[in-house]
Design an enzyme around this catalytic site. Structure first.
Site, PDB file in Angstrom:
ATOM      1  N   LEU A 239       0.829  -1.210   0.000  1.00  0.00           N
ATOM      2  CA  LEU A 239       0.000   0.000   0.000  1.00  0.00           C
ATOM      3  C   LEU A 239       0.857   1.252   0.000  1.00  0.00           C
ATOM      4  CD1 LEU A 239      -2.753  -0.932   2.586  1.00  0.00           C
ATOM      5  CD2 LEU A 239      -3.014  -0.677   0.135  1.00  0.00           C
TER       6      LEU A 239
ATOM      7  N   ASP B  30       6.862  13.068  13.452  1.00  0.00           N
ATOM      8  CA  ASP B  30       6.851  12.965  11.994  1.00  0.00           C
ATOM      9  C   ASP B  30       5.481  13.360  11.447  1.00  0.00           C
ATOM     10  OD1 ASP B  30       7.921  12.491   9.515  1.00  0.00           O
ATOM     11  OD2 ASP B  30       7.600  10.328   9.571  1.00  0.00           O
TER      12      ASP B  30
END
Ligand code: NAG
Ligand code: NAG
Ligand code: NAG
Length: 801
Positions: A519, A637
């Site tokens: 994915l 992040d």
């Protein structure tokens, strides 16, 4: 002359009319529901208060099966989250049911066949009214209220409402099921205000877990919710006990309500009256908690009978007044959608029968939980200086009846099934030792009764070749991290137990068809599409973490546990994990709409209002990670690639908690050479400064800017002018040329005031000095319009470079 005569005539008519209405007003001024009026379940008919703030009607229930049911209710009508404050919760009715104020002045609820289900058996009323206070009343010819919804409350009370002696509020079953639940607030005849658990289905009181203790013989007590928003207990005309003790803002600015929630906590809430919405349906503000009663539900609800706050075999952790429920390793939730219902063992209970696993010492292991106790259900005790932890284990090991043992330094208690009133808290100086069969944990798969939501696929990351470069760069960065340093993120995790399932590598290999369909790929590993073997099938995203230094099983488990403990609408749900040798995998729920990056920088730009809602959701998710979950999590992040979107484009933050797991050994020094390239990183990453939650605030700011402009900062930096997106943004802001930022975006250009507000938030977020950046909570308030946004200073890093 005709003209003045005519005027005079109309004046007369007006006068007569005024006179008449004045006469009538004395009796019927409040009436806004006439005799013969009818509401139907399934159409949009409703009776609203003159202010439009409350509505009376049929509210559709969210249900899993196909039949649509409706609840006769009163709800806050003006705010986005149409909160039910009163309902006829014993009678969810199908479409076509009717509610009528009959010509005889009775209120009757009919089923679709015309049968009477519920009657307010007064008759003789001349009208009814939905009042601005949220009270629905039947009025008679003398303007008296002969029936009031305020006098038959369900779980909520509102300002102006009084709970008299013998009055009760009953919790609902769960967030979306309004049927009577297992908690009750009761103002007793003796004057004591008590919170009870109750037996279902009879509704009898079981045990009390909180009380004011205000008992008096000549009791004349009332629980008052006054117009100013305070909740207190009154005896005679004296306020004897404040239930609301905290500041709650002014009634001009806020709505209030107090409700006994399905988790048993009596909560006082407020909600901004105005939706200072960014855009027309933009940022939805929501209810905030002012007061929790009791403040620590986990600790309060300890009775000889009953399971405790979280059901049997579970343990409860108090998280800002909210009891959160967990199962220990080896157990799983009885109902994964209602975690208050307790946990069941994933193995056969010890029964002392021949061949039982509990008789084979080699097949037994103990799971340890620090600061945890099941205070009741003990049946044997050993005390003395010679009793240490290993002795305690040994006692339980040798006793086939023993389900768990609790050890506190010199005493060992043996516990039997079912464990009750489990609790984990820093002030509990006890270790729980839970006896489970070795290796049995993964053999039983908790039945997945997920019904309707066929969740589809995540498509993480990877849009453009530019992004690939970025990814490469990032990977190099990460490698640097590992080559050098020591621990830097100082996050504390305090337990190694699981609300998440443990999978075997084999299971996940099968679920993903041999890790076939990729994915996406991110900083921490590769993501594969998978599907669970359980029926009905459920799509999952399996993240295979990059191989790094082999880490202790315990440490990995601790981190995973911290991630698994987070539950928020705007976070991706961790379902399970696998750790076998070098293989470390995480299993997430799957998100149907891919990442925010693909949405923002894709072909068609998402609507402005949608973008604003996404901003709000992300802000709330980060606020939760920073301030509201039991252990603070710095994401490290934050970027559009790590925001996933579900069916309804609700943003869900992914990859949180992984920084601790994977960046544990990192180098800031390694970063200093690459300054300025990596758009989302706060300046302190490149310095010898400590990393705090404010790094996420910085990254959020950059991302917010990207969402406003639908431009990627990475791409922008690759453009000709070599100018960073954020420099450009500050220029646009300071030179008052904000419309340059939303060129070709008609919707945003029609909402420049809010564009400006959001850009101001961006500039606050990207301040060089982390201490100047506001907290995520503050930022959320700014975005929601609850807090003022002061004029931001120039972010100095840019002027100097
Ligand atoms: C609510 O829960 C009760 C009891 O668990 C159940 O009987 C009922 O069907 C549920 N109602 C809805 C609307 O799901
Ligand atoms: C309740 O609070 C009010 C202030 O909000 C205070 O004046 C009053 O004394 C308090 N009453 C009691 C009984 O504590
Ligand atoms: C429990 O606490 C002790 C001492 O504080 C620590 O050494 C141990 O690792 C902890 N155990 C777990 C399972 O976290």
């Amino acid at each position: 002359m005709a003209f003045p005569v005519l005027q005079f005539n109309s004046f007369l008519i007006k006068l007569v009319f005024l006179l008449f209405s004045a006469l009538f007003a004395a009796g019927q001024s409040e009436c806004n529901v006439k005799l013969g009026s009818t509401l139907s379940a399934g159409d949009t008919s409703l009776w609203s208060s003159p202010s439009g703030e409350f509505a009376f009607g049929f509210m559709p229930l969210q249900r899993s099966d196909n039949e649509d049911l409706f609840l006769l209710s009163i709800w806050f009508y003006k705010i986005p989250e149409q909160t039910i404050v009163w309902s006829k919760n014993e009678y969810p009715v199908p479409e076509g049911s009717k509610f009528q104020l009959t010509n005889e002045g009775k209120l009757i609820l009919y089923d679709p066949q015309g049968k009477e289900i519920w009657t307010v058996n007064n008759g003789g009323s001349t009208c009814a009214a939905m009042l601005n206070s949220g009270n629905f009343v039947l009025i008679n010819g003398d303007s008296k209220y002969i029936w009031e919804s305020f006098r038959e409350p369900t779980d909520t009370i509102l300002p102006g409402q009084i709970l008299g002696m013998d009055g009760n509020l009953n919790s609902r079953q769960s967030e979306a099921n309004y049927t009577k639940g297992k908690f009750q607030l009761s103002l007793q005849k003796d004057g004591n205000l008590v919170l009870y658990t109750i037996f279902l289905p009879t509704g009898d009181e079981s045990s009390a877990y909180w009380a004011t203790g205000t008992v008096s013989k000549n009791a004349d007590f009332q629980l008052i919710f006054d117009e100013a928003g305070y909740v207190y207990l009154k005896q005679g005309n004296k306020n004897i006990r404040n239930i609301t003790k905290n500041d709650m803002g002014s009634p001009q600015e806020f709505y209030y309500m107090a409700r006994i929630d399905y988790d048993g906590v009596f909560r006082h809430y407020n909600h901004p009256r105005k939706n200072y919405a960014v855009g027309t349906e933009g940022c939805k503000s929501s209810w905030s908690i002012i007061q929790n009663t009791p403040e620590d539900m986990c600790g309060a609800i300890v009775g000889d009978l009953g399971s405790g706050a979280c059901g049997y075999n579970s343990y409860c952790v108090n998280s800002n007044g909210k009891p959160q429920c967990f199962c220990t390793d080896g157990y799983s939730f009885v109902d994964s959608f209602d975690k208050n219902k307790g946990c069941k063992p994933n193995f056969q209970l010890p029964s002392c029968q021949q061949n039982g696993w509990e008789l084979n010492m080699d097949s037994i292991e103990f799971k340890e939980l620090n600061n945890t106790d099941w205070p009741l259900t003990d049946y044997e005790r050993q005390t003395g200086s010679q009793v240490d932890e290993s002795r305690c284990k040994e006692f339980c090991l040798q006793d086939c009846f023993c389900a768990a043992a609790i050890y506190n330094g010199n005493t060992c208690w043996k516990k039997k099934f079912p464990l009750s009133n489990g609790r984990q808290s820093k002030d509990l100086n006890r270790i729980a030792l839970i006896k489970v069969p070795k290796g049995h944990m993964t053999n039983t798969c908790p039945k997945n009764k997920d019904q309707s939501t066929l969740v589809i696929i995540v498509s993480v990351l990877l849009g453009s070749s530019v992004f690939l470069n970025f990814l490469l760069l990032f990977t190099i960065l990460i490698s640097f991290f590992f080559i050098y340093h020591k621990k830097m993120l100082n996050l504390q995790f305090d337990s190694t137990t699981f609300g998440v399932r443990r999978y075997t590598y084999k299971e996940l290999k099968e679920a993903t068809g041999g890790f076939k369909q990729q994915l996406g790929r991110g900083a921490f590993g590769t993501v594969y599409k998978g599907v669970t073997p359980s029926i009905p099938k459920r799509y999952i995203a399996v993240k295979m973490l990059n191989k790094v230094e082999p880490e202790g099983e315990k440490e990995f488990a601790t981190e995973v546990n911290a991630i698994g403990r987070t539950h928020h609408k705007n976070l991706v749900n961790l379902l399970g994990y696998c750790h076998e040798g070098e293989n470390r995998l995480l299993v997430y729920e799957c998100m149907s709409n891919g990442s925010l990056a693909s949405l923002l920088f894709g072909i068609s730009r998402p609507h402005w209002n949608k973008r604003v809602q996404i901003i709000c959701g992300i802000a709330r998710g980060l606020t939760y990670l920073h301030e509201e979950c039991s252990t603070q999590i710095i994401h490290c992040d934050v970027k559009p690639q790590n925001i996933l979107l579900d069916d309804f484009l609700t943003p869900k933050i992914s990859d949180f908690g992984l920084a601790k797991l994977l960046l544990a050994e990192q180098s800031q020094a390694a970063l200093t050479n690459i300054r300025g390239t990596v758009g989302y990183f706060a300046p302190e990453w490149f310095r010898k400064a400590s990393i705090t939650v404010k790094v996420d605030v910085y990254s959020f700011g950059v991302m917010l800017l990207e969402i406003i402009c639908c431009k990627s900062s990475v791409e922008f930096a690759m453009g000709e002018e070599e100018e960073a997106l954020i420099d450009w943004a500050y220029d646009c802001y300071s030179k008052k040329k904000l419309n340059k930022m939303v060129e070709n975006d008609e919707e945003a250009r029609n909402d420049m005031k809010n564009v400006e507000r959001l850009v101001m938030v961006v500039i606050w977020c990207i301040q060089e000095d982390p201490s100047i950046r506001p907290s995520m909570k503050r930022i959320t308030q700014m975005i929601e319009g609850v807090a003022e946004i002061p004029v931001p200073p120039r972010p100095s890093v840019f002027s100097s470079s």
